[in-house]
Scaffold this motif. Structure first.
Motif: not given
Length: 262
Positions: A136-142, A152-156, A145-147, A128-131
């Motif tokens: 972040a590198e692409a500037g897609e801040a919106k 993250g919640q799905l894994i938990g 929330y996905i990773p 998830l860190n890589r995603i």
């Protein structure tokens, strides 16, 4: 346990974890505490009184449970929800101390499963860190929330809900074979009773080590013990006596300080 009860308990195993969807304050620090978890399991299984009798020693036992750094020695939510559920399911016909001993045994099983799943969730969260970095590198801040939230919640949820359902279902299937109280030898029942009593004593020793910091405080503790044991006063009566003594002590010290000031 019915399927709906299993699902509810497994759901609370997830909700009581660190980083669950309800947040750490409501989750880990509230629903994940043994006393609260015992109350929840008691409501779900319809035996709040027995659940609370089991939950009190478990709460005292796990008061010192900490997670330094990334080290997880025991999963508190897993241990408590599984432990109390196991005690209620298998403890029918047993005494209170034996049921407490059963709760400790099943809590150990649940805590071990939770510890394993903690490590599994750590591994599954690494990609998830890589995603997140790509967004972040692409500037897609919106899309961050996905990773951070969705995946993250799905894994938990998967690492806690699914194993909890498996463990609880296995326990239910085992309990349906026969009356558990008639399956175990007498010496095991006795050992569970002694072990349960030891756990309560150990828990009391731990909490006293937190509360009593000065030697004179032991006199205060023993005074309350004598009032309850030898004078048969209720805890409420002892609390009232303690309040009255505290007020008189405060007034006496205040008057003494005033006179010295004059």
């Amino acid at each position: 346990m019915g399927i709906s009860q299993i699902i509810l308990i497994a759901l609370f195993v997830y909700l009581g974890s660190i980083g669950s969807i309800v947040g750490n304050t409501i989750g880990w620090y509230t629903l994940g505490r043994p006393l609260v978890a015992s109350f929840v399991v008691g409501i779900i299984l319809g035996d709040v009184q027995t659940a609370m009798l089991v939950g009190i020693p478990l709460q005292i036992m796990y008061m010192g449970n900490v997670t330094p750094g990334g080290a997880v020695a025991w999963d508190l939510a897993y241990a408590t929800y599984i432990g109390v559920a196991g005690a209620l399911v298998f403890g029918k016909g047993l005494g209170t101390t034996e049921i407490i001993g059963l709760a400790v045994v099943f809590a150990g099983i649940g805590g071990l499963v939770g510890q394993i799943m903690w490590n599994v969730s750590y591994v599954l969260n690494l990609p998830l860190n890589r995603i997140a970095n790509k967004y972040a590198e692409a500037g897609e801040a919106k899309k961050m929330y996905i990773p951070n939230l969705v995946l993250g919640q799905l894994i938990g949820f998967a690492c806690r809900f699914i194993p909890a359902v498996i463990v609880l279902t296995s326990m239910t299937a085992a309990s349906g074979q026969a009356d558990f109280a008639t399956l175990i030898p007498g010496w095991i029942t006795t050992a569970l009773g002694v072990f349960g009593g030891m756990m309560a004593s150990l828990g009391m020793g731990i909490i006293l080590s937190f509360l009593l910091k000065e030697k004179y405080q032991w006199a205060i503790f023993l005074s309350g013990f004598i009032l309850v044991t030898y004078f048969n006063l209720s805890t409420m009566a002892v609390a009232v006596v303690a309040i009255l003594v505290s007020i008189m002590y405060y007034v006496a010290i205040s008057n003494l300080a005033t006179k010295r000031g004059e």
